[in-house]
Scaffold this motif. Structure first.
Motif, PDB file in Angstrom:
ATOM      1  N   CYS A  70       0.833  -1.209   0.000  1.00 29.97           N
ATOM      2  CA  CYS A  70       0.000   0.000   0.000  1.00 29.97           C
ATOM      3  C   CYS A  70       0.867   1.258   0.000  1.00 29.97           C
ATOM      4  O   CYS A  70       0.532   2.256  -0.659  1.00 29.97           O
ATOM      5  N   SER A  71       1.993   1.204   0.708  1.00 31.54           N
ATOM      6  CA  SER A  71       2.907   2.355   0.709  1.00 31.54           C
ATOM      7  C   SER A  71       3.526   2.563  -0.662  1.00 31.54           C
ATOM      8  O   SER A  71       3.717   3.702  -1.113  1.00 31.54           O
ATOM      9  N   LEU A  72       3.840   1.463  -1.377  1.00 31.21           N
ATOM     10  CA  LEU A  72       4.394   1.586  -2.729  1.00 31.21           C
ATOM     11  C   LEU A  72       3.378   2.190  -3.690  1.00 31.21           C
ATOM     12  O   LEU A  72       3.725   3.022  -4.538  1.00 31.21           O
ATOM     13  N   CYS A 100       1.690   7.229  -6.522  1.00 34.98           N
ATOM     14  CA  CYS A 100       0.770   8.360  -6.695  1.00 34.98           C
ATOM     15  C   CYS A 100       1.467   9.687  -6.375  1.00 34.98           C
ATOM     16  O   CYS A 100       1.338  10.663  -7.113  1.00 34.98           O
ATOM     17  N   VAL A 101       2.226   9.711  -5.275  1.00 32.54           N
ATOM     18  CA  VAL A 101       2.890  10.948  -4.840  1.00 32.54           C
ATOM     19  C   VAL A 101       3.956  11.373  -5.841  1.00 32.54           C
ATOM     20  O   VAL A 101       4.071  12.559  -6.188  1.00 32.54           O
ATOM     21  N   ARG A 151      -7.466  13.279 -10.495  1.00 32.32           N
ATOM     22  CA  ARG A 151      -7.840  11.960 -11.031  1.00 32.32           C
ATOM     23  C   ARG A 151      -7.010  10.852 -10.404  1.00 32.32           C
ATOM     24  O   ARG A 151      -7.538   9.796 -10.026  1.00 32.32           O
ATOM     25  N   ARG A 152      -5.716  11.081 -10.288  1.00 30.75           N
ATOM     26  CA  ARG A 152      -4.832  10.053  -9.729  1.00 30.75           C
ATOM     27  C   ARG A 152      -5.118   9.815  -8.252  1.00 30.75           C
ATOM     28  O   ARG A 152      -5.074   8.672  -7.784  1.00 30.75           O
ATOM     29  N   GLY A 177      -6.776   6.112  -4.439  1.00 30.81           N
ATOM     30  CA  GLY A 177      -7.527   5.937  -3.197  1.00 30.81           C
ATOM     31  C   GLY A 177      -8.432   4.705  -3.268  1.00 30.81           C
ATOM     32  O   GLY A 177      -8.489   3.901  -2.327  1.00 30.81           O
ATOM     33  N   LEU A 178      -9.125   4.526  -4.400  1.00 32.68           N
ATOM     34  CA  LEU A 178      -9.970   3.342  -4.597  1.00 32.68           C
ATOM     35  C   LEU A 178      -9.140   2.063  -4.631  1.00 32.68           C
ATOM     36  O   LEU A 178      -9.553   1.029  -4.086  1.00 32.68           O
TER      37      LEU A 178
END
Length: 410
Positions: free
Chosen positions: A90-92, A97-98, A119-120, A125-126
């Motif tokens: 999840c961190s990856l 995203c970041v 959008r990203r 998030g989903l």
């Protein structure tokens, strides 16, 4: 228990590599994270700095927890088997995203970057919510804590779906970032931004190779291949990709720091080159020195002030000593310089150095003033400290050569 052979030797080698590479990457992430965390309030006011702060913090967490010994400790400490797997994955995904957000802010104007970033954020998030739901739906993993979750449990349906979603999200993010880096690296106005985009792009390419190795982990049982061999690629490509992406993200911010460091180094070198000439002049004309104890051989601070004083005292010393020089020195030095093939600034510096040497010798011998009117001390470098430093370094070099010739002739 795992149903398929993992390739024991490759798995052991991969674990050893991870114990070496991943802590190094975690340390690099922490090194980049720490100075920004120290000024977190300022960083959070700037979207770019805030993204860098989050990216470096995530990199530190990801590779610290990815280290097999840390994963095992985390399982034991929390009592939750394989907790490190969702934390890392999840961190990856969040890191992907970041970093995309950061690159979008670099290459697009704000009005174009915001919709793409929005959008990203929604999509990722989903993805994160779905991944966490699939992990929880997988239930118990036989109570066995292993150093690599997917290596043993990728054949369970929820985990297979989890792995597929993770790899699609991460791979798509890396591909998108690679496309942006390659597209805009040649158009970026700043040299350091271009370098940062190219280095980050190379890291994204290695990141895609990491994703391919993760895919290999899942499909190997279907092909009868040992899964462990892919873990070597995970360790090598994952660690290398992270190092390049982290370095690429920081490169645009290196320019100011490197500029300051370069200027400071240049002043240190200039001080070092001029100090012997200053010593020779002020030994003969001690009255021009304001405070001898303040002019150190290797100063650590107040360098600009000390360099300015060095130049002023050298010029004052020249004017004090100049009447003691032999009037014929300048003409003789110019003749010898031309015979040696000197011209322009090199010749002028050699003449000035010869006049200085003659004046210092005259002072040492107790010679009375020999010039009926003081000769002008030319300043060929122009106005400003930089010009003076550049010129006096040439004079210092010529003076050093004359001193060396005098020693060989004795």
């Amino acid at each position: 228990m795992p149903r398929y052979q993992t390739g024991t030797l490759s798995w052991v080698e991969a674990t050893t590599l991870k114990e070496i590479i991943f802590p190094l990457v975690a340390g690099l992430g922490f090194l980049f994270f720490l100075p920004r965390a120290a000024r977190a309030r300022q960083a959070l006011r700037d979207p770019t700095e805030a993204a860098l702060l989050i990216a470096f913090g995530l990199a530190w967490i990801i590779f610290a927890v990815s280290t097999p010994s840390v994963s095992a400790w985390l399982d034991q400490f929390t009592g939750v088997h394989n907790l490190s797997a969702p934390i890392i994955d999840c961190s990856l995904v969040l890191y992907s995203c970041v970093t995309q957000t950061l690159v979008l802010m670099w290459v697009y104007p704000p009005e174009k970057a915001r919709p793409a970033i929005r959008r990203r954020v929604i999509i990722y998030g989903l993805v994160l919510v779905t991944m966490i739901s699939l992990f929880l739906a997988a239930g118990s993993t036989d109570g066995i804590s292993v150093s690599d979750y997917f290596l043993h449990y990728a054949d369970k349906s929820p985990i297979a779906a989890y792995l597929a979603l993770y790899l699609v999200a991460l791979g798509a993010g890396l591909a998108s970032m690679l496309r942006l880096c390659l597209r805009y690296a040649g158009e970026a106005g700043s040299t350091w931004l271009r370098r940062g985009l190219r280095v980050s792009g190379a890291g994204c390419g290695l990141g895609l190779a990491y994703c391919a190795c993760r895919v290999g982990t899942g499909v190997s049982p279907l092909l009868g291949w040992p899964r462990g061999i892919w873990e070597l690629g995970v360790a090598v490509f994952g660690g290398s990709a992270a190092i390049l992406i982290l370095s690429g993200l920081t490169l645009p911010s290196w320019r100011p720091s490197l500029g300051i460091a370069q200027r400071r180094l240049g002043r240190h070198l200039a001080y070092h080159h001029l100090h012997p000439l200053w010593t020779a002049i002020t030994t003969a004309a001690l009255e021009v020195v304001l405070d001898a104890s303040a002019t150190k051989r290797l100063p650590l601070r107040d360098l600009d002030f000390l360099l300015s004083r060095l130049i002023i005292e050298m010029r004052d010393g020249q004017r004090v000593l100049q009447p003691l020089a032999d009037p014929a020195t300048a003409e003789q030095a110019e003749k010898l310089g031309r015979e040696a093939g000197l011209s322009s600034d090199e010749l002028s510096a050699a003449v000035e150095a010869a006049i200085l040497q003659s004046a210092i010798q005259g002072k040492a011998e107790g010679t009375p003033e020999r010039a009926p009117t003081p000769q002008e001390v030319p300043v060929y470098g122009g106005d400003g400290m930089l010009a003076e430093v550049t010129w006096l370094k040439k004079v210092a070099r010529a003076f050093s050569q004359l001193e060396a010739q005098s020693l060989t002739q004795r």
